[in-house]
Design an enzyme around this catalytic site. Structure first.
Site, PDB file in Angstrom:
ATOM      1  N   SER A   1      65.304  45.304  25.033  1.00 35.47           N
ATOM      2  CA  SER A   1      65.213  46.414  23.942  1.00 35.47           C
ATOM      3  C   SER A   1      65.390  47.764  25.186  1.00 35.47           C
ATOM      4  CB  SER A   1      63.945  46.535  23.582  1.00 35.47           C
ATOM      5  OG  SER A   1      63.036  46.358  24.397  1.00 35.47           O
TER       6      SER A   1
ATOM      7  N   TYR B   1      57.392  47.125  47.674  1.00 32.19           N
ATOM      8  CA  TYR B   1      58.182  46.276  46.797  1.00 32.19           C
ATOM      9  C   TYR B   1      58.593  45.047  47.516  1.00 32.19           C
ATOM     10  CZ  TYR B   1      60.707  45.236  42.600  1.00 32.19           C
ATOM     11  OH  TYR B   1      61.137  44.608  41.326  1.00 32.19           O
TER      12      TYR B   1
ATOM     13  N   GLU C   1      57.999  45.076  21.382  1.00 33.84           N
ATOM     14  CA  GLU C   1      57.979  46.484  21.038  1.00 33.84           C
ATOM     15  C   GLU C   1      56.956  47.001  19.864  1.00 33.84           C
ATOM     16  OE1 GLU C   1      59.320  48.625  22.934  1.00 33.84           O
ATOM     17  OE2 GLU C   1      60.474  47.364  24.174  1.00 33.84           O
TER      18      GLU C   1
ATOM     19  N   GLY D   1      64.044  40.383  27.090  1.00 35.29           N
ATOM     20  CA  GLY D   1      63.837  41.636  27.618  1.00 35.29           C
ATOM     21  C   GLY D   1      64.929  42.552  26.972  1.00 35.29           C
TER      22      GLY D   1
ATOM     23  N   TYR E   1      67.666  47.559  31.922  1.00 32.72           N
ATOM     24  CA  TYR E   1      68.848  46.418  32.296  1.00 32.72           C
ATOM     25  C   TYR E   1      68.947  45.154  31.120  1.00 32.72           C
ATOM     26  CZ  TYR E   1      69.496  48.056  37.024  1.00 32.72           C
ATOM     27  OH  TYR E   1      69.900  49.113  38.189  1.00 32.72           O
TER      28      TYR E   1
HETATM   29  P1  NAD Z   1      62.198  47.599  31.283  1.00 34.05           P
HETATM   30  O1  NAD Z   1      60.762  48.152  31.223  1.00 34.05           O
HETATM   31  O2  NAD Z   1      63.244  48.966  30.885  1.00 34.05           O
HETATM   32  O3  NAD Z   1      62.343  46.289  30.253  1.00 34.05           O
HETATM   33  C1  NAD Z   1      61.625  45.281  30.144  1.00 34.05           C
HETATM   34  C2  NAD Z   1      61.938  44.384  28.790  1.00 34.05           C
HETATM   35  O4  NAD Z   1      60.841  43.520  28.752  1.00 34.05           O
HETATM   36  C3  NAD Z   1      61.846  45.405  27.508  1.00 34.05           C
HETATM   37  O5  NAD Z   1      62.947  44.998  26.668  1.00 34.05           O
HETATM   38  C4  NAD Z   1      60.495  44.753  26.960  1.00 34.05           C
HETATM   39  O6  NAD Z   1      60.425  44.890  25.494  1.00 34.05           O
HETATM   40  C5  NAD Z   1      60.553  43.345  27.467  1.00 34.05           C
HETATM   41  N1  NAD Z   1      59.288  42.582  27.460  1.00 34.05           N
HETATM   42  C6  NAD Z   1      58.179  43.142  28.280  1.00 34.05           C
HETATM   43  N2  NAD Z   1      57.098  42.141  28.117  1.00 34.05           N
HETATM   44  C7  NAD Z   1      57.618  41.324  27.224  1.00 34.05           C
HETATM   45  C8  NAD Z   1      56.940  40.258  26.624  1.00 34.05           C
HETATM   46  N3  NAD Z   1      55.590  39.802  26.989  1.00 34.05           N
HETATM   47  N4  NAD Z   1      57.677  39.476  25.767  1.00 34.05           N
HETATM   48  C9  NAD Z   1      58.873  39.940  25.354  1.00 34.05           C
HETATM   49  N5  NAD Z   1      59.480  41.007  25.904  1.00 34.05           N
HETATM   50  C10 NAD Z   1      58.778  41.747  26.888  1.00 34.05           C
HETATM   51  O7  NAD Z   1      62.607  47.032  32.711  1.00 34.05           O
HETATM   52  P2  NAD Z   1      63.730  47.025  33.572  1.00 34.05           P
HETATM   53  O8  NAD Z   1      63.613  48.096  34.848  1.00 34.05           O
HETATM   54  O9  NAD Z   1      65.085  47.156  32.839  1.00 34.05           O
HETATM   55  O10 NAD Z   1      63.448  45.607  34.173  1.00 34.05           O
HETATM   56  C11 NAD Z   1      64.148  44.534  33.725  1.00 34.05           C
HETATM   57  C12 NAD Z   1      64.338  43.707  35.027  1.00 34.05           C
HETATM   58  O11 NAD Z   1      65.196  44.186  36.008  1.00 34.05           O
HETATM   59  C13 NAD Z   1      63.035  43.244  35.792  1.00 34.05           C
HETATM   60  O12 NAD Z   1      62.978  42.197  36.350  1.00 34.05           O
HETATM   61  C14 NAD Z   1      62.787  44.208  37.088  1.00 34.05           C
HETATM   62  O13 NAD Z   1      62.323  43.944  38.136  1.00 34.05           O
HETATM   63  C15 NAD Z   1      64.507  44.098  37.256  1.00 34.05           C
HETATM   64  N6  NAD Z   1      64.891  45.481  37.968  1.00 34.05           N
HETATM   65  C16 NAD Z   1      64.758  46.673  37.916  1.00 34.05           C
HETATM   66  C17 NAD Z   1      65.064  47.615  38.783  1.00 34.05           C
HETATM   67  C18 NAD Z   1      64.883  49.169  38.294  1.00 34.05           C
HETATM   68  O14 NAD Z   1      64.970  50.144  39.251  1.00 34.05           O
HETATM   69  N7  NAD Z   1      64.383  49.454  37.171  1.00 34.05           N
HETATM   70  C19 NAD Z   1      65.867  47.281  39.781  1.00 34.05           C
HETATM   71  C20 NAD Z   1      66.452  46.140  39.901  1.00 34.05           C
HETATM   72  C21 NAD Z   1      65.841  45.061  39.081  1.00 34.05           C
END
Ligand code: NAD
Length: 392
Positions: free
Chosen positions: A50, A235, A75, A48, A53
């Site tokens: 791209s 959540y 992507e 993940g 986080y």
């Molecule tokens: P995001 O949507 O920015 O990133 C998701 C990533 O997963 C991307 O790189 C995407 O290409 C990749 N991805 C999705 N499906 C895929 C697949 N089938 N195969 C390969 N890659 C795949 O999300 P984010 O908010 O950065 O979340 C990342 C983690 O952080 C999650 O577990 C989320 O729950 C956690 N988190 C997010 C927050 C927030 O507020 N955004 C807070 C705490 C924790």
């Protein structure tokens, strides 16, 4: 092509390559400005990688510690008529910067839940990098195909136990309104755990162990959001929270399963931020616009890169770091402490359509949302013709 944002509901359906590159560069500059971060990981796998986080984790690994990285993301590439997704352009910009710095980076674009992509990762690691000493699990996905049965599971964002009525903010229409969310069925809870729980994280570790690609004392972390009372009904104690609880189970299991390598597995709890994943969750855009206001006033506001840089330096890479009662690393204290939550709760109770722009950091939220897709960034000329066909 001249590219202007096309916002549809909680998503923007296009992205700006120059803007995405500028936003990646800004994160890299932040990490570089921290100076020498000392000893760190050498070979990092980011699942993940791209956006959000995961991208920040990759940037800190590369530009903070000089680590080689292999990333996996899902992507869409560009065509003559349609831009790529933001994560595609972010990855291209990241590659360009890593190359300039002379640091190895490779990215595999495909479904991380599948056996095929796991095999491609194993082949690439064997050919180019060798054993990994850090694995970041940062996937956020609405669905998962079980690699053994082929069955497709969909996650849902619903309360557990009882229906829940609350306020939410529609970013597209700039409208505060009530939503009534129906309680999830047992099947919906189980499906959400299947998609966003720890099973796939464990499968990754097992596949890497079997291929002898885990370095001794390898570390791994998956990201979670715990939050507090305001967000618990949708959540923490909702379907997604149940899936996140399963990460705690998976972390213990990974430690047990890979004790021969002394693998250390943590769930890391991060603060709520505008990302593509969080924008899709009812209630979160309203909650985030309010916490941005409060945390900026308190001087504690952080973005993905500050959170992850702090996580690596203060917790993840430290021997025997402080953990909570469930062995999690906590980076969310500045958001979830009682005093800050009390201020947010006060605003939450007062907020209406009329006062939303005054009470919340609406402008900040909106800016960050557009920035996810490479828009609204200072110094980028959005009238300029740009080539959407960017490769890495
Ligand atoms: P995001 O949507 O920015 O990133 C998701 C990533 O997963 C991307 O790189 C995407 O290409 C990749 N991805 C999705 N499906 C895929 C697949 N089938 N195969 C390969 N890659 C795949 O999300 P984010 O908010 O950065 O979340 C990342 C983690 O952080 C999650 O577990 C989320 O729950 C956690 N988190 C997010 C927050 C927030 O507020 N955004 C807070 C705490 C924790």
């Amino acid at each position: 092509m001249v590219i202007k944002p096309k916002v549809r509901g909680f998503i923007c359906t296009n992205a700006h390559p120059v803007g995405c590159a500028a936003s990646v560069k800004e994160q890299i500059e932040y990490v570089k400005s921290q100076g020498d971060l000392g000893e760190g990981p050498k070979n990092v796998l980011v699942l993940g990688c791209s956006t959000g986080y995961g991208l920040a984790s990759r940037i800190v690994s590369t530009f903070g510690y000089g680590a080689n990285t292999l990333g996996v993301c899902f992507e869409k590439p560009p065509s003559e008529r349609k831009t790529a997704t933001a994560g595609w352009y972010n990855t291209a910009a990241f590659h360009q910067q890593a190359k300039q710095a002379g640091i190895y980076a490779q990215t595999i674009n495909g479904d991380a839940f599948s056996n095929e992509i796991k095999q491609q990762v194993i082949d690439t690691l064997k050919a180019d990098m060798g054993k990994v000493d850090l694995i970041i699990y940062s996937l956020a996905s609405p669905r998962r195909t079980d690699p053994e049965t082929g069955e497709v599971y969909k996650s849902t964002l619903k309360p557990v136990g009882q229906d829940y009525k609350t306020k939410t903010y529609d970013t597209d229409k700039d409208l505060i309104h009530e939503v009534e969310l129906e309680a999830a069925s047992e099947e919906e809870i189980a499906n959400t755990i299947k998609v966003m729980g720890g099973e796939d994280w464990e499968l990754w570790l097992n596949a890497l162990a079997e291929a002898d690609l885990l370095a001794d004392n390898c570390k791994t972390t998956a990201y979670t959001y715990i939050g507090k009372e305001l967000t618990w009904p949708i959540y923490g104690q909702a379907t997604i929270g149940k899936a996140k609880e399963d990460l705690d189970r998976a972390a213990s299991e990974i430690i047990k399963q890979h004790s021969d390598k002394n693998v250390v597995a943590y769930v890391s709890s991060l603060k709520a931020l505008v990302t593509q994943a969080s924008s899709a969750i009812p209630v979160m855009p309203l909650y985030i616009s309010l916490i941005y206001k409060v945390m900026k006033q308190e001087g504690t506001h952080e973005g993905c890169i500050e959170q992850i840089s702090g996580l690596f330096q203060q917790k993840l890479l430290v021997d025997s770091p402080e953990t909570d009662e469930a062995n999690r690393l906590r980076m969310d204290g500045k958001e979830t402490n009682e005093a800050t939550q009390a201020v947010i709760k006060g605003l939450w109770d007062q907020v209406t359509q009329e006062n939303f722009h005054q009470l919340s950091d609406y402008a900040g939220y909106h800016h960050e949302f557009l920035k996810l897709f490479g828009f609204d960034i200072d110094g980028v000329d959005y009238e300029q013709d740009v080539d959407p066909l960017v490769e890495w």
